[in-house]
Design an enzyme around this catalytic site. Structure first.
Site, PDB file in Angstrom:
ATOM      1  N   GLU A  40       0.873  -1.162   0.000  1.00 42.38           N
ATOM      2  CA  GLU A  40       0.000   0.000   0.000  1.00 42.38           C
ATOM      3  C   GLU A  40       0.919   1.224   0.000  1.00 42.38           C
ATOM      4  OE1 GLU A  40      -2.785   0.235   3.249  1.00 42.38           O
ATOM      5  OE2 GLU A  40      -3.489   2.192   2.569  1.00 42.38           O
TER       6      GLU A  40
ATOM      7  N   LYS B  44       4.395   0.677   9.513  1.00 41.35           N
ATOM      8  CA  LYS B  44       4.463   1.957   8.804  1.00 41.35           C
ATOM      9  C   LYS B  44       3.854   3.084   9.623  1.00 41.35           C
ATOM     10  CE  LYS B  44       3.041   0.103   4.868  1.00 41.35           C
ATOM     11  NZ  LYS B  44       2.517  -0.072   3.509  1.00 41.35           N
TER      12      LYS B  44
ATOM     13  N   ARG C 277       5.288 -13.024   9.648  1.00 46.16           N
ATOM     14  CA  ARG C 277       5.745 -11.652   9.526  1.00 46.16           C
ATOM     15  C   ARG C 277       7.140 -11.552  10.135  1.00 46.16           C
ATOM     16  NH1 ARG C 277       2.369  -7.393   8.757  1.00 46.16           N
ATOM     17  NH2 ARG C 277       3.408  -5.475   9.344  1.00 46.16           N
TER      18      ARG C 277
HETATM   19  P1  ATP Z   1       2.731  -2.227   8.038  1.00 46.71           P
HETATM   20  O1  ATP Z   1       1.984  -2.982   9.081  1.00 46.71           O
HETATM   21  O2  ATP Z   1       4.180  -2.023   8.328  1.00 46.71           O
HETATM   22  O3  ATP Z   1       2.057  -0.978   7.625  1.00 46.71           O
HETATM   23  P2  ATP Z   1       1.536  -3.598   5.884  1.00 46.71           P
HETATM   24  O4  ATP Z   1       1.374  -5.055   5.977  1.00 46.71           O
HETATM   25  O5  ATP Z   1       0.350  -2.744   6.113  1.00 46.71           O
HETATM   26  O6  ATP Z   1       2.751  -3.194   6.788  1.00 46.71           O
HETATM   27  P3  ATP Z   1       1.670  -3.460   3.053  1.00 46.71           P
HETATM   28  O7  ATP Z   1       2.129  -2.331   2.228  1.00 46.71           O
HETATM   29  O8  ATP Z   1       0.230  -3.769   3.081  1.00 46.71           O
HETATM   30  O9  ATP Z   1       2.174  -3.166   4.531  1.00 46.71           O
HETATM   31  O10 ATP Z   1       2.528  -4.759   2.777  1.00 46.71           O
HETATM   32  C1  ATP Z   1       2.855  -5.263   1.505  1.00 46.71           C
HETATM   33  C2  ATP Z   1       3.273  -6.687   1.670  1.00 46.71           C
HETATM   34  O11 ATP Z   1       4.364  -6.800   2.567  1.00 46.71           O
HETATM   35  C3  ATP Z   1       2.146  -7.523   2.251  1.00 46.71           C
HETATM   36  O12 ATP Z   1       2.071  -8.734   1.550  1.00 46.71           O
HETATM   37  C4  ATP Z   1       2.559  -7.742   3.677  1.00 46.71           C
HETATM   38  O13 ATP Z   1       2.049  -8.952   4.163  1.00 46.71           O
HETATM   39  C5  ATP Z   1       4.087  -7.735   3.567  1.00 46.71           C
HETATM   40  N1  ATP Z   1       4.696  -7.332   4.835  1.00 46.71           N
HETATM   41  C6  ATP Z   1       4.488  -6.198   5.534  1.00 46.71           C
HETATM   42  N2  ATP Z   1       5.187  -6.194   6.679  1.00 46.71           N
HETATM   43  C7  ATP Z   1       5.869  -7.366   6.724  1.00 46.71           C
HETATM   44  C8  ATP Z   1       6.775  -7.971   7.661  1.00 46.71           C
HETATM   45  N3  ATP Z   1       7.110  -7.371   8.806  1.00 46.71           N
HETATM   46  N4  ATP Z   1       7.278  -9.189   7.366  1.00 46.71           N
HETATM   47  C9  ATP Z   1       6.960  -9.804   6.216  1.00 46.71           C
HETATM   48  N5  ATP Z   1       6.121  -9.300   5.292  1.00 46.71           N
HETATM   49  C10 ATP Z   1       5.576  -8.088   5.538  1.00 46.71           C
HETATM   50 MG    MG Z   2      -1.394  -2.830   4.946  1.00 43.93          MG
END
Ligand code: ATP
Ligand code: MG
Length: 568
Positions: free
Chosen positions: A43, A277, A267
């Site tokens: 995102e 984020k 994760r």
């Molecule tokens: P955050 O919680 O940091 O905002 P998010 O999951 O909302 O992260 P996205 O931009 O939606 O961030 O993530 C894109 C991809 O990266 C998704 O498939 C998500 O599952 C993966 N991802 C995000 N954070 C991690 C992590 N700590 N370890 C592994 N994969 C991750």
């Molecule tokens: Mg997200």
């Protein structure tokens, strides 16, 4: 600290159940002759962090391994939080990590198709417009132990639903006044299946579609179908989406579209690090750090500026693999792979961070000479360079003690040590200022020890780095340490926040360092090992004649110790 990943796994053959699944699907030709197709779906609401690197390495890496392809898809369904700046940084970071996408996609490109699919579900009696407030919807949804209650609007006619939904889209209703919901099962044990919201009204300007839309699809209504449109075979995401799998499948089945499948993995959590984020944005907005690319940030742009390399990050991601249980990985493991990579590649140089002047009394005044030094003992192809030596040099303040404690083998009065690649010197006397601080150490040298070689088999216990004083250049040195002082920064006292765990000493700036003159030509992002001190790289804040170095890591590797402890 428990470490599910590092304790149970052999680094050379990391377990990765996703690889096993894909290998099996390829073997059984589950998708016929179609290639494996994955996607990385960030995102654009922030910068990528090291957790995303794990997802990127899985999405791109596994597709690569099996001759497949990977799309970069921006999951841009939240116009309020998303910006072009984030889109740009994400593309830059994915490429920096060493991956190239097949297609560049945006969920917003599918808004038209998603809208048509919503109409299709309404016509099939599978979706309805609900006038309940957000609060009431939450209330009606029920609890984990009790069923939900039907909304009074659940049995609206198809005609009424179509009319209202079209008018939602046409902007006739204010934000939050109505939603479109899937009509599934208000008694489902999975709360996500209790008539999830598909669309909300939001009069917001989208960074790509502008004001075209005033209804926006929810994540669950957009994600699976976007996968399906792109014919994604393996849609990998983190474990918190496991509960969403039934809804992911439900939409695809109801619409009868390409059967993409979702797989969840653990994760990445790292000690001393926050990977969210939202919290990283707070650090930036409240100026606890200088920006998204502050070298203390776990963002890819931050650790790049700090001096981390894509090679080391990829090796780390391969080593942690993927499992189905969330755990926490020691930050030292990442640092270990980074040191290993830089040890092989970083050019060596001599830099004295806290200088102490040494005068070699029996070295002829006005004389200078050059000693030949290997640029990288690990890599003969890196060649050698000529380092100037003269009568006055700098050594580290720590490398001299007027009154040495027991087992202190470095320089002290009467003691002989080796100057790396140069000569043996023996301290004779010190000169102090009025306050009693040592300002100069007077030494003698043995001309027969040139190159740092013992002339007669005589041993010295210490080898020290040095810089010739008249030739030295200065630079600003930024010494970074962990941003948080607690292994779990999310663990704080009541009434506090994660900010209470910020390390007040995470940055120390030195202005008095003296460096060998060859460093004058160092370029931004170039890596060095300052001998005996650590790994450093040139910060983009540098300007001609005004170099700034960031400490990537000190030399000492604590991972080997941790591993040994875990193994015993
Ligand atoms: P955050 O919680 O940091 O905002 P998010 O999951 O909302 O992260 P996205 O931009 O939606 O961030 O993530 C894109 C991809 O990266 C998704 O498939 C998500 O599952 C993966 N991802 C995000 N954070 C991690 C992590 N700590 N370890 C592994 N994969 C991750
Ligand atoms: Mg997200």
């Amino acid at each position: 600290m428990t470490n599910a990943n590092s304790e149970s796994q052999d680094v050379r053959t990391p377990s990765n159940f996703l690889r096993d699944i894909i290998a099996e699907d390829v073997r059984t030709k589950k998708y016929g002759d179609a290639v494996i197709q994955t996607r990385f779906p960030p995102e654009p609401n922030g910068y990528l962090h090291i957790g995303h690197a794990k997802a990127i390495c899985l999405d791109f890496g596994l597709a690569d391994e099996f001759g497949g392809k990977t799309n970069l898809r921006f999951d841009d369904t939240n116009p309020e939080k998303e910006e072009q700046e984030y889109v740009d940084s994400i593309m830059k970071d994915v490429r920096w990590l060493g991956f190239e996408w097949d297609r560049l996609c945006f969920a917003s490109d599918y808004f038209g198709q998603l809208y048509q699919w919503a109409l299709q579900l309404i016509r099939a009696g599978k979706a309805y417009v609900d006038d309940l407030s957000a609060e009431d919807i939450r209330h009606y949804r029920g609890t984990l132990t009790g069923p939900g209650t039907d909304s009074p609007y659940r049995n609206r006619s198809v005609e009424e639903n179509l009319d209202l939904f079209v008018r939602m889209k046409n902007g006739e209703f204010p934000d939050g006044s109505r939603v479109l919901r899937a009509r599934i099962d208000m008694a489902s044990p999975n709360l996500n299946m209790r008539d999830p919201v598909m669309y909300r009204i939001l009069h917001a300007t989208h960074h790509r579609t502008g004001d075209t839309w005033c209804i926006y699809p929810m994540y669950d209504f957009a994600h699976g179908q976007s996968d399906s449109i792109e014919q994604i075979t393996h849609s990998m995401c983190t474990l918190e989406f496991a509960d969403h799998q039934p809804i992911y499948r439900w939409y695809i089945e109801q619409l009868g579209i390409f059967p993409s499948q979702q797989f969840e993995f653990d994760r990445l959590n790292l000690t001393y690090t926050l990977l969210s984020k939202r919290k990283l944005l707070q650090l930036v907005q409240e100026k606890h750090v200088s920006g998204w690319d502050d070298p203390r940030m776990p963002t890819l742009s931050g650790i790049r500026r700090r001096g981390f390399t894509p090679e080391a990050i990829r090796t780390f991601c391969a080593a942690i693999g993927a499992t189905r249980t969330n755990g926490t990985t020691d930050i030292e493991m990442l640092e270990h792979f980074q040191r290993d990579d830089l040890n092989r590649r970083a050019r060596r140089a001599m830099a004295v961070l806290y200088p102490l002047k040494v005068v070699i009394d029996n070295y002829p005044e006005g004389q200078e000479e050059f000693v030949e030094v290997a640029n990288n003992p690990e890599d003969p192809s890196a060649g050698t360079r000529q380092v100037p030596f003269s009568r006055e040099i700098y050594i580290e303040q720590d490398d001299f003690r007027e009154l040495p404690p027991p087992k202190y083998y470095r320089l002290s009065p009467g003691k002989e040590v080796r100057l790396r690649n140069a000569y043996f010197i023996t301290a004779q006397s010190v000169e102090k200022d009025a306050a009693g601080n040592i300002v100069e150490v007077h030494c003698t040298y043995d001309p027969a020890s040139r190159g740092g070689n013992s002339p007669d088999g005589r041993k010295v216990k210490s080898t020290m780095h040095w810089v010739s004083a008249p030739h030295a250049i200065s630079a600003e040195i930024r010494l970074y340490d962990k941003l948080f002082s607690k292994a779990d920064p999310g663990d704080f006292e009541e009434g506090q926040s994660f900010l209470s765990n910020l390390n007040p000493n995470s940055l120390e700036i030195l202005s008095g360092a003296r460096l060998e003159p060859s460093l004058a030509g160092a370029r931004v992002e170039e890596h060095f090992q300052f001998e005996r001190v650590g790994y450093f790289c040139v910060d983009p804040d540098s300007a001609p004649g005004r170099l700034v170095f960031n400490r990537t890591l000190p030399l000492k590797d604590t991972w080997a110790k941790i591993e040994k402890k875990a193994g015993s």
